[in-house]
Design a protein around this motif. Structure first.
Motif, PDB file in Angstrom:
ATOM      1  N   ALA A 188     -69.304 -25.684  -8.558  1.00 14.90           N
ATOM      2  CA  ALA A 188     -68.606 -24.526  -9.111  1.00 14.90           C
ATOM      3  C   ALA A 188     -67.359 -24.966  -9.873  1.00 14.90           C
ATOM      4  N   GLY A 189     -67.186 -24.418 -11.063  1.00 18.51           N
ATOM      5  CA  GLY A 189     -66.059 -24.805 -11.899  1.00 18.51           C
ATOM      6  C   GLY A 189     -64.715 -24.521 -11.266  1.00 18.51           C
ATOM      7  N   ARG A 190     -64.611 -23.415 -10.518  1.00 23.00           N
ATOM      8  CA  ARG A 190     -63.317 -23.068  -9.930  1.00 23.00           C
ATOM      9  C   ARG A 190     -62.854 -24.130  -8.934  1.00 23.00           C
ATOM     10  N   LEU A 191     -63.823 -24.783  -8.273  1.00 23.05           N
ATOM     11  CA  LEU A 191     -63.469 -25.795  -7.286  1.00 23.05           C
ATOM     12  C   LEU A 191     -62.960 -27.063  -7.963  1.00 23.05           C
ATOM     13  N   VAL A 192     -63.524 -27.398  -9.106  1.00 23.04           N
ATOM     14  CA  VAL A 192     -63.033 -28.550  -9.866  1.00 23.04           C
ATOM     15  C   VAL A 192     -61.604 -28.279 -10.349  1.00 23.04           C
TER      16      VAL A 192
ATOM     17  N   GLU B 294     -53.046 -24.916  -5.742  1.00 18.40           N
ATOM     18  CA  GLU B 294     -54.496 -25.029  -5.614  1.00 18.40           C
ATOM     19  C   GLU B 294     -55.136 -23.652  -5.489  1.00 18.40           C
ATOM     20  N   VAL B 295     -54.526 -22.774  -4.698  1.00 18.76           N
ATOM     21  CA  VAL B 295     -55.045 -21.413  -4.535  1.00 18.76           C
ATOM     22  C   VAL B 295     -55.121 -20.704  -5.885  1.00 18.76           C
ATOM     23  N   ALA B 296     -54.051 -20.795  -6.668  1.00 20.94           N
ATOM     24  CA  ALA B 296     -54.024 -20.136  -7.974  1.00 20.94           C
ATOM     25  C   ALA B 296     -55.004 -20.764  -8.947  1.00 20.94           C
ATOM     26  N   ALA B 297     -55.094 -22.096  -8.962  1.00 19.35           N
ATOM     27  CA  ALA B 297     -55.973 -22.785  -9.900  1.00 19.35           C
ATOM     28  C   ALA B 297     -57.439 -22.470  -9.636  1.00 19.35           C
ATOM     29  N   MET B 298     -57.834 -22.419  -8.360  1.00 18.44           N
ATOM     30  CA  MET B 298     -59.225 -22.081  -8.036  1.00 18.44           C
ATOM     31  C   MET B 298     -59.532 -20.634  -8.385  1.00 18.44           C
ATOM     32  N   ALA B 299     -58.605 -19.740  -8.081  1.00 15.11           N
ATOM     33  CA  ALA B 299     -58.847 -18.318  -8.329  1.00 15.11           C
ATOM     34  C   ALA B 299     -58.920 -18.003  -9.821  1.00 15.11           C
TER      35      ALA B 299
ATOM     36  N   PRO C 294     -68.707 -33.492  -2.788  1.00 12.84           N
ATOM     37  CA  PRO C 294     -68.935 -32.069  -2.511  1.00 12.84           C
ATOM     38  C   PRO C 294     -70.015 -31.862  -1.452  1.00 12.84           C
ATOM     39  N   ARG C 295     -69.785 -30.887  -0.593  1.00 13.20           N
ATOM     40  CA  ARG C 295     -70.842 -30.432   0.299  1.00 13.20           C
ATOM     41  C   ARG C 295     -71.755 -29.481  -0.472  1.00 13.20           C
ATOM     42  N   ALA C 296     -72.884 -29.168   0.128  1.00 12.39           N
ATOM     43  CA  ALA C 296     -73.890 -28.371  -0.585  1.00 12.39           C
ATOM     44  C   ALA C 296     -73.365 -27.006  -1.004  1.00 12.39           C
ATOM     45  N   HIS C 297     -72.482 -26.411  -0.191  1.00 12.59           N
ATOM     46  CA  HIS C 297     -72.031 -25.059  -0.518  1.00 12.59           C
ATOM     47  C   HIS C 297     -70.925 -25.046  -1.578  1.00 12.59           C
ATOM     48  N   ALA C 298     -70.583 -26.210  -2.153  1.00 11.51           N
ATOM     49  CA  ALA C 298     -69.674 -26.251  -3.302  1.00 11.51           C
ATOM     50  C   ALA C 298     -70.410 -25.969  -4.605  1.00 11.51           C
ATOM     51  N   ARG C 299     -71.654 -25.588  -4.501  1.00 10.42           N
ATOM     52  CA  ARG C 299     -72.472 -25.407  -5.701  1.00 10.42           C
ATOM     53  C   ARG C 299     -72.038 -24.192  -6.512  1.00 10.42           C
ATOM     54  N   SER C 300     -72.420 -24.241  -7.777  1.00  9.37           N
ATOM     55  CA  SER C 300     -72.122 -23.185  -8.733  1.00  9.37           C
ATOM     56  C   SER C 300     -73.059 -21.998  -8.525  1.00  9.37           C
TER      57      SER C 300
END
Length: 268
Positions: free
Chosen positions: A49-53, A191-196, A35-41
């Motif tokens: 962030a959980g949505r990204l996982v 992926e779009v639906a799962a993250m959202a 993850p890059r830094a801006h993937a943070r929760s």
């Protein structure tokens, strides 16, 4: 601890790539993502962030599914541990490989410790059967392009939310990501639906100024894959007893209903 949210976003820094676009949240592939830094929760700068996982898990599920013919109709993700902002390993394995039903389990691990787990049910699509007598009253939200964007004071990498004011007092909002998930790849509709889907909890549990609830899971149901980057959330149910909140949103894309998302949450 609380997360400050305005228009579905939270405070923090940003990660602008040259030209003003946002860099992808992760680099890597083949089940290992950094993850890059801006993937943070929004809850902590040291967590992912959980949505990204959820999105990474969906990505690996699709690698285990046939190229076409199956719809990932249900995805349940248990977010039972904090996920450090460190390289994440996603491992998917097929539990049931049937002609019409496939079940895939997924683990997300950091340093060998499982931090989240998902189960996906995929159904083979086919000809529609006879319509049943009961049907949900269809809500027709305006196209997201016709909804004014928020006055943004929070970082763009928490996504863009456009809230709809409805004369029937329905709570409705459009959500889309503002950065790619993995570098040099385009996000698939699943992926779009799962993250959202993970946004169902902050949307339904948001207080007047702050979000005090954090979800331990998210379940996504899809009758079909979404069209385009926007996912619409229609708040249809929330029940809370002794601090346990269970909520559900109907999900839309720009062409109509696509399914629902539910979450169970606790005060943080």
């Amino acid at each position: 601890m609380t997360a400050t949210v305005q228009d579905g976003t939270a405070a923090g820094g940003s990660a602008e790539a040259p030209g003003g676009s946002l860099e992808a949240f992760f680099v890597g592939g083949d089940g290992r993502y950094e993850p890059r830094a801006h993937a943070r929760s929004p809850w902590s700068e040291s967590l992912v962030a959980g949505r990204l996982v959820c999105g990474l898990m969906a990505r690996e599920v699709e690698n285990a599914l046939p190229a076409e013919g199956f719809v990932p109709s249900r995805m349940t993700v248990d977010l039972f541990r904090p996920i450090p902002l460190q390289p994440i390993t996603i491992a998917a394995h097929t539990v049931r490989d049937g002609r019409r039903i496939r079940v895939i389990d997924v683990d997300a691990s950091v340093d060998g410790i499982v931090v989240a787990r998902a189960s996906v049910l995929a159904l083979r699509s086919g000809a529609a059967d006879e319509e049943v007598a009961w049907t949900h009253i269809s809500h027709r939200p305006p196209n997201p392009d016709l909804v004014a964007p928020p006055t943004r004071t929070a970082p763009r990498h928490f996504g863009e939310v456009r809230r709809v004011t409805d004369p029937d007092d329905r709570r409705f909002a459009w959500f889309r990501e503002t950065a790619p998930m993995v570098e040099n790849t385009a996000g698939s509709p699943f992926e779009v639906a799962a993250m959202a889907a993970d946004w169902v909890s902050p949307f339904t549990n948001m207080g007047a100024t702050r979000l005090h609830y954090i979800n331990g899971d998210v379940t996504l149901y899809l009758s079909r894959l979404p069209v385009g980057p926007w996912i619409g959330f229609e708040n249809i149910d929330r029940v809370v007893t002794d601090g346990v909140a269970v909520s559900t949103c109907a999900l839309h894309d720009v062409t109509g209903r696509i399914g629902s998302a539910s979450a169970a949450a606790l005060p943080y």
